[in-house]
Design a protein around this motif. Structure first.
Motif, PDB file in Angstrom:
ATOM      1  N   UNK A  95       0.852  -1.185   0.000  1.00 46.03           N
ATOM      2  CA  UNK A  95       0.000   0.000   0.000  1.00 46.03           C
ATOM      3  C   UNK A  95       0.894   1.243   0.000  1.00 46.03           C
ATOM      4  N   UNK A  96       0.299   2.357  -0.390  1.00 44.56           N
ATOM      5  CA  UNK A  96       1.011   3.633  -0.386  1.00 44.56           C
ATOM      6  C   UNK A  96       0.958   4.210   1.014  1.00 44.56           C
ATOM      7  N   UNK A  97       2.099   4.347   1.644  1.00 46.63           N
ATOM      8  CA  UNK A  97       2.156   4.923   2.990  1.00 46.63           C
ATOM      9  C   UNK A  97       2.841   6.286   2.992  1.00 46.63           C
ATOM     10  N   UNK A  98       3.119   6.810   1.804  1.00 51.88           N
ATOM     11  CA  UNK A  98       3.759   8.115   1.707  1.00 51.88           C
ATOM     12  C   UNK A  98       2.876   9.158   2.384  1.00 51.88           C
ATOM     13  N   UNK A  99       3.471   9.935   3.255  1.00 53.77           N
ATOM     14  CA  UNK A  99       2.799  11.007   3.991  1.00 53.77           C
ATOM     15  C   UNK A  99       1.843  10.509   5.071  1.00 53.77           C
ATOM     16  N   UNK A 100       1.846   9.209   5.358  1.00 48.61           N
ATOM     17  CA  UNK A 100       0.982   8.668   6.393  1.00 48.61           C
ATOM     18  C   UNK A 100       1.839   8.058   7.478  1.00 48.61           C
ATOM     19  N   UNK A 101       1.381   8.136   8.697  1.00 50.92           N
ATOM     20  CA  UNK A 101       2.077   7.520   9.824  1.00 50.92           C
ATOM     21  C   UNK A 101       1.507   6.122  10.037  1.00 50.92           C
TER      22      UNK A 101
END
Length: 120
Positions: free
Chosen positions: A68-74
């Motif tokens: 999954x895309x976790x860019x910019x997410x904690x």
């Protein structure tokens, strides 16, 4: 408990496919890979973005990777493997109902983040 990689892949892919009707676009749909992208044109930090990885599942050697895309997410999930700057996920060689639920929850959380940021 599923241990066959093709069966694991197909099970996870089946959980991802409904997101294609929620504004995501299929970029890969093969025997070993399936992924979805948001193609909404947005501007982030002054940079125009025309597509953004959302989620995917891939057979890679002797394992299946659910990314999954976790860019910019904690994320506080210590079980996530880092694949590159924007993709994290789970490496699966055995799939039971508990692991499938964890993957489905991970995907839904990222979907909620995409909606909140108006990326989809």
């Amino acid at each position: 408990m599923k241990t066959d990689l093709v069966e694991i892949f197909q099970t996870i892919r089946a959980g991802l496919q409904p997101y294609a009707t929620l504004g995501y676009t299929v970029h890969e749909n093969s025997e070993t890979g399936y992924d979805l992208y948001s193609e909404k044109n947005i501007e982030t930090n002054g940079e125009k973005v025309t597509e953004r990885f959302f989620a995917g599942v891939y057979i890679n050697g002797a394992e299946v990777e659910a990314k999954v895309n976790v860019q910019e997410f904690q994320s506080s999930n210590q079980n996530l493997s880092q694949f590159d700057d924007e993709k994290s996920g789970l490496i699966v060689s055995k799939l039971d109902n508990e692991k499938l639920k964890e993957i489905e929850t991970m995907i839904e959380i990222i979907n909620i983040h995409f909606k909140e940021k108006e990326w989809v």
